[in-house]
Design a protein around this motif. Structure first.
Motif, PDB file in Angstrom:
ATOM      1  N   ASP A  68       0.829  -1.212   0.000  1.00 52.46           N
ATOM      2  CA  ASP A  68       0.000   0.000   0.000  1.00 52.46           C
ATOM      3  C   ASP A  68       0.862   1.259   0.000  1.00 52.46           C
ATOM      4  O   ASP A  68       0.408   2.350   0.359  1.00 52.46           O
ATOM      5  CB  ASP A  68      -0.956   0.001   1.199  1.00 52.46           C
ATOM      6  CG  ASP A  68      -0.250  -0.199   2.536  1.00 52.46           C
ATOM      7  OD1 ASP A  68       0.999  -0.275   2.549  1.00 52.46           O
ATOM      8  OD2 ASP A  68      -0.943  -0.297   3.564  1.00 52.46           O
ATOM      9  N   LYS A  69       2.121   1.116  -0.411  1.00 50.58           N
ATOM     10  CA  LYS A  69       2.992   2.284  -0.539  1.00 50.58           C
ATOM     11  C   LYS A  69       2.476   3.204  -1.655  1.00 50.58           C
ATOM     12  O   LYS A  69       1.774   2.754  -2.572  1.00 50.58           O
ATOM     13  CB  LYS A  69       4.424   1.854  -0.869  1.00 50.58           C
ATOM     14  CG  LYS A  69       5.232   1.329   0.313  1.00 50.58           C
ATOM     15  CD  LYS A  69       6.626   0.943  -0.130  1.00 50.58           C
ATOM     16  CE  LYS A  69       7.505   0.572   1.053  1.00 50.58           C
ATOM     17  NZ  LYS A  69       7.845   1.734   1.898  1.00 50.58           N
ATOM     18  N   PRO A  70       2.828   4.490  -1.603  1.00 53.06           N
ATOM     19  CA  PRO A  70       2.446   5.408  -2.694  1.00 53.06           C
ATOM     20  C   PRO A  70       2.980   4.919  -4.035  1.00 53.06           C
ATOM     21  O   PRO A  70       4.028   4.265  -4.097  1.00 53.06           O
ATOM     22  CB  PRO A  70       3.096   6.732  -2.285  1.00 53.06           C
ATOM     23  CG  PRO A  70       3.298   6.624  -0.810  1.00 53.06           C
ATOM     24  CD  PRO A  70       3.567   5.177  -0.529  1.00 53.06           C
ATOM     25  N   LEU A  71       2.281   5.271  -5.082  1.00 52.21           N
ATOM     26  CA  LEU A  71       2.648   4.834  -6.419  1.00 52.21           C
ATOM     27  C   LEU A  71       4.080   5.232  -6.769  1.00 52.21           C
ATOM     28  O   LEU A  71       4.810   4.469  -7.423  1.00 52.21           O
ATOM     29  CB  LEU A  71       1.670   5.440  -7.434  1.00 52.21           C
ATOM     30  CG  LEU A  71       1.638   4.802  -8.824  1.00 52.21           C
ATOM     31  CD1 LEU A  71       1.249   3.339  -8.739  1.00 52.21           C
ATOM     32  CD2 LEU A  71       0.678   5.576  -9.724  1.00 52.21           C
ATOM     33  N   SER A  72       4.501   6.402  -6.319  1.00 53.03           N
ATOM     34  CA  SER A  72       5.849   6.890  -6.637  1.00 53.03           C
ATOM     35  C   SER A  72       6.937   5.974  -6.085  1.00 53.03           C
ATOM     36  O   SER A  72       8.040   5.894  -6.625  1.00 53.03           O
ATOM     37  CB  SER A  72       6.044   8.303  -6.079  1.00 53.03           C
ATOM     38  OG  SER A  72       5.850   8.307  -4.669  1.00 53.03           O
ATOM     39  N   GLU A  73       6.642   5.265  -4.987  1.00 53.85           N
ATOM     40  CA  GLU A  73       7.628   4.370  -4.369  1.00 53.85           C
ATOM     41  C   GLU A  73       7.581   2.963  -4.947  1.00 53.85           C
ATOM     42  O   GLU A  73       8.478   2.158  -4.705  1.00 53.85           O
ATOM     43  CB  GLU A  73       7.410   4.313  -2.859  1.00 53.85           C
ATOM     44  CG  GLU A  73       7.677   5.616  -2.126  1.00 53.85           C
ATOM     45  CD  GLU A  73       7.563   5.461  -0.615  1.00 53.85           C
ATOM     46  OE1 GLU A  73       8.048   4.427  -0.095  1.00 53.85           O
ATOM     47  OE2 GLU A  73       6.986   6.348   0.037  1.00 53.85           O
TER      48      GLU A  73
END
Length: 461
Positions: A68-73
């Motif tokens: 569920d990390k941000p898309l950028s990561e």
């Protein structure tokens, strides 16, 4: 693990494919940073707060990352890694577990108790494995974090599973039952242990009772009908089938005419109107209880009692569980360094009451850990148990165990008492006492490598 396509997993978790291919199969599952990543085709759940070693993951690829990390990561250029973003890693984890457990309609046994869990589990596995592929927890490695690998060890060839439930704190048993969804539960007994995590005996009993809500509604619970603390479990909350085992009280599986024989115990088992003669390797009344629980569980799993009895004869008792050896000076060494709590100490002393008649008894007792605020109380109770017996020598090892020695002296023991901080110097006072008429019981915590090594030293002729 049953192979599952990445496409099925993405749809199940309602995730978004960020990168990589979903046209391959997952063969393993871990929770990142809780389990080691060792194999290809591994699914891993990664929380948003955790750092990721993308190179390691890709090197072990193909790999599937659920996070569920941000898309950028999550965007990366690694060719062997597929990344799926979900709204909540934790929710995705539990959804996957529910899905995976639901793939299998097999008997699943879960065991808890202060003593006897591992032996009873191994007995069940020994009996069932003659016909079935049985998935089981390894030795006494029963920590909750092991539950996911154990569950995914079930595949389409598995016909039954048997898992030991670890208890360090309140909620542990509930957590594991949510993963395993057992159809059969066993409470071997409830003594005193893990009071540091459960605060007191009442809290410990409550934590053990979590197995009631963890069993399926039409499940079966097997309990020790003689055990006083088990009687405090709120059994009225359980709507399934309850089976009792016992020696003293009326029970569904009742043992009588118990005898110590060569290398084991012989007894009569009565179930309904049927009677059976049973031999189980390993000494002690507690071993009879272990056998009763195993036979009751096996019968519920669909194996006949006669078959269970026949196979139980070839069960090999576990190492360092009241393990008898001929050691230094032709003495009898009883290695019971597997675990250490008041219940298991009492069981070991009861074995000595029978096999130690007309022998010189030497006790080597180490610290009992995880008793919280009740350390002194229970160590002193053991000292009183020792004082009631004809013991030639009592040796205590460790700071906590000093209370055993102090209470034994206070209660008037006739034993020669020695107090040691560690095993250094113990052999020097012990060796002159060892001969063929001497029995040495060495009992300490499994975390004490020095006591385990010392027990091995005593077993060397």
């Amino acid at each position: 693990m049953q192979n599952i396509s990445v496409t099925v997993i993405r749809k199940l978790l309602q995730g978004v494919l960020v990168s990589g291919s979903e046209h391959w199969f997952v063969k393993h599952a871990i929770y990142y940073n809780r389990h080691d990543l060792t194999q290809k085709n591994t699914l891993m759940f990664i929380n948003k707060s955790e750092s990721i070693n993308w190179k390691e993951i890709d090197h072990k690829g193909p790999s599937l990352v659920i996070s569920d990390k941000p898309l950028s990561e999550l965007k990366n250029a690694f060719e062997n890694t597929t990344v799926i973003q979900v709204k909540s890693t934790l929710q995705a984890y539990w959804k996957f577990i529910e899905y995976y457990r639901g793939l299998f309609d097999i008997p699943v046994v879960a065991l808890t108790g202060t003593c006897g869990k591992t032996t009873t589990k191994e007995m069940i596995k020994h009996i069932a494995s003659k016909d079935w592929n049985v998935q089981a927890s390894v030795s006494s490695k029963n920590e909750p974090r092991q539950s996911l690998p154990y569950l995914t060890g079930i595949d389409k060839t598995t016909k039954a599973a048997v898992f030991e439930l670890g208890l360090g704190n309140t909620g542990n048993i509930k957590h594991q039952c949510m993963i395993y969804k057992p159809t059969i539960g066993i409470i071997t007994n409830i003594g005193v242990h893990h009071l540091d995590g459960c605060k007191n005996l009442e809290g410990y009993i409550k934590a053990k009772s979590e197995i009631l809500e963890g069993l399926s509604e039409d499940g079966t619970l097997i309990i020790n009908g003689d055990d006083e603390n088990t009687k405090k479990v709120p059994l009225h909350k359980f709507k399934g089938k309850i089976i009792t085992i016992g020696v003293q009280q009326h029970a569904d599986y009742k043992a009588s005419n118990i005898e110590f024989t060569n290398n084991g115990m012989k007894f009569i088992l009565q179930v309904s109107n049927e009677k059976y003669t049973i031999f189980v390797p390993g000494y002690g009344e507690h071993q009879v209880y272990n056998a009763l629980a195993a036979i009751a569980a096996i019968k519920e799993m669909g194996v006949s009692i006669q078959t269970a009895i026949s196979r139980l004869k070839t069960f090999k008792p576990m190492a360092r569980h009241l393990e008898f050896s001929t050691g230094l000076g032709e003495s009898t060494i009883i290695d019971d360094t597997w675990t250490n709590n008041p219940t298991s100490v009492e069981a070991a002393l009861k074995v000595l009451d029978t096999i130690g008649k007309d022998k010189k008894i030497i006790l080597i007792l180490g610290d009992i850990k995880r008793l919280g605020l009740f350390e002194e109380k229970y160590h002193r109770e053991i000292g009183s148990m020792v004082a009631q017996r004809d013991v030639q020598m009592l040796i205590t090892i460790g700071k906590r165990a000093e209370d055993i020695a102090a209470q034994a002296k206070k209660d008037g023991t006739t034993a020669e008492v020695h107090i040691f901080k560690d095993v250094t110097g113990v052999l020097e006072i012990l060796k002159p006492k060892l001969d063929k008429d001497t029995i040495v019981l060495i009992k300490g915590p499994m975390s004490s490598r020095s006591m385990i090594e010392f027990a091995n030293q005593l077993k060397e002729k």
